[in-house]
Write a protein that holds these residues in place. Structure first.
Motif, PDB file in Angstrom:
ATOM      1  N   ASP A  45       0.826  -1.214   0.000  1.00 29.51           N
ATOM      2  CA  ASP A  45       0.000   0.000   0.000  1.00 29.51           C
ATOM      3  C   ASP A  45       0.858   1.261   0.000  1.00 29.51           C
ATOM      4  O   ASP A  45       0.579   2.216  -0.743  1.00 29.51           O
ATOM      5  CB  ASP A  45      -0.931  -0.004   1.219  1.00 29.51           C
ATOM      6  N   VAL A  48       2.456   1.713  -3.469  1.00 33.48           N
ATOM      7  CA  VAL A  48       1.494   2.180  -4.487  1.00 33.48           C
ATOM      8  C   VAL A  48       1.142   3.644  -4.259  1.00 33.48           C
ATOM      9  O   VAL A  48       1.047   4.431  -5.213  1.00 33.48           O
ATOM     10  CB  VAL A  48       0.238   1.285  -4.465  1.00 33.48           C
ATOM     11  N   LYS A  49       0.972   4.048  -3.014  1.00 36.40           N
ATOM     12  CA  LYS A  49       0.681   5.459  -2.730  1.00 36.40           C
ATOM     13  C   LYS A  49       1.843   6.358  -3.124  1.00 36.40           C
ATOM     14  O   LYS A  49       1.643   7.451  -3.678  1.00 36.40           O
ATOM     15  CB  LYS A  49       0.377   5.624  -1.236  1.00 36.40           C
ATOM     16  N   THR A  52       1.926   6.569  -6.866  1.00 38.30           N
ATOM     17  CA  THR A  52       0.776   7.352  -7.328  1.00 38.30           C
ATOM     18  C   THR A  52       1.026   8.849  -7.138  1.00 38.30           C
ATOM     19  O   THR A  52       0.738   9.661  -8.021  1.00 38.30           O
ATOM     20  CB  THR A  52      -0.490   6.927  -6.566  1.00 38.30           C
ATOM     21  N   ARG A  79      -2.228   2.300 -14.135  1.00 44.00           N
ATOM     22  CA  ARG A  79      -0.901   2.388 -13.520  1.00 44.00           C
ATOM     23  C   ARG A  79      -0.887   1.752 -12.129  1.00 44.00           C
ATOM     24  O   ARG A  79       0.037   1.018 -11.784  1.00 44.00           O
ATOM     25  CB  ARG A  79      -0.498   3.864 -13.447  1.00 44.00           C
ATOM     26  N   ARG A  80      -1.900   2.002 -11.338  1.00 43.20           N
ATOM     27  CA  ARG A  80      -1.980   1.431  -9.999  1.00 43.20           C
ATOM     28  C   ARG A  80      -2.124  -0.096 -10.068  1.00 43.20           C
ATOM     29  O   ARG A  80      -1.544  -0.824  -9.260  1.00 43.20           O
ATOM     30  CB  ARG A  80      -3.150   2.045  -9.233  1.00 43.20           C
ATOM     31  N   ARG A  84       0.595  -2.815  -8.421  1.00 46.12           N
ATOM     32  CA  ARG A  84       0.252  -3.877  -7.473  1.00 46.12           C
ATOM     33  C   ARG A  84       0.698  -5.247  -7.989  1.00 46.12           C
ATOM     34  O   ARG A  84       1.220  -6.069  -7.230  1.00 46.12           O
ATOM     35  CB  ARG A  84      -1.256  -3.877  -7.202  1.00 46.12           C
TER      36      ARG A  84
END
Length: 257
Positions: A45, A48-49, A52, A79-80, A84
């Motif tokens: 997480d 990914v954040k 982003t 993209r996200r 992942r």
């Protein structure tokens, strides 16, 4: 009948070869046990954040510049999804001889397939394991791991860089511990080889003639050879002085006669 027996024999040979090949793969995996395995799931997480936020910043800059950032913002959900898939497929582990990094990431358009990458870094070629964290990474608690190579210094971009590892300090400690153990194992071997060299030379000199062996020993110990040369020079100079003194003493006796 003979043809049926030949077919049965061929099938049995193929099964035996496949069985041997399978055993070979098992033995190969057993020869390289895994000493330490790094994890990435805990940092999914946060990773990914972080990616982003980085993508959004670039997109806003490009929106102000050329307007391409608008398409980048529309591409953000894809993209996200790729990020992942990427971090879930990562594998980083330490073997007795190398650092192995495997990753399977989708291409920019996931329907077109995936890209597989496997990197093996031999431990003797590892100079250091560097842990880095930029300003934006520190906001999300993400670390970068960089493996430096021994030899001619190259730019950091050529080193192996891995982001999103859960516990980089523990992995670095495991690598450095293994490196130190390898160096400690190699040091006694070097000493034993150095100790074996004079014994080998002495054995070879015993097989040679006496004159050759003396010459070989003198070359083996340069300090003693220089000392012998100096002693010879001193002896020759003393002899010259004695001859000069005798000549000078003989000259007055001849004049008196």
């Amino acid at each position: 009948m003979e043809s049926n027996e030949e077919v049965v024999e061929i099938d049995s040979l193929e099964k035996g070869l496949l069985r041997d090949h399978g055993h070979g793969e098992i033995v190969e995996s057993e020869e390289d046990p895994i000493l330490y395995t790094a994890t990435f799931r805990e940092m999914e997480d946060k990773f990914v954040k972080y990616q982003t936020a980085q993508w959004v910043l670039y997109s806003l800059l490009l929106v102000l510049a050329w307007g391409i950032g608008l398409f980048m913002l529309l591409y953000l959900p894809v993209r996200r999804h790729i990020l992942r898939k990427d971090i879930r497929s990562r594998k980083l582990y330490l073997t007795p001889d190398a650092i192995v990094y495997k990753v399977t990431r989708p291409v920019p358009f996931p329907c077109c397939g995936v890209l597989k990458k496997e990197k093996h870094v031999l431990l003797p070629s590892v100079a250091d394991v560097v842990i880095e964290q930029g300003y934006l990474q520190s906001l999300f608690g993400v670390y970068s791991l960089r493996i430096e190579n021994v030899g001619v210094r190259r730019p950091p971009s050529d080193d192996v860089q891995i982001q999103g590892i859960a516990n980089p300090i523990a992995f670095r400690k495991a690598v450095l511990t293994r490196l130190s153990s390898l160096r400690n194992e190699a040091y006694p071997r070097q000493i034993s080889t150095i100790d074996d060299v004079p014994n080998l030379r002495l054995g070879q000199s015993a097989l040679m003639s006496p004159s050759k062996s003396i010459r070989y020993d003198s070359s083996t110990y340069p300090g003693e050879h220089l000392l012998l040369q100096k002693l010879d020079e001193v002896g020759s100079s003393v002899k010259r002085l004695q001859t000069l003194i005798e000549e000078q003493q003989s000259l007055p006796s001849e004049s008196l006669e």
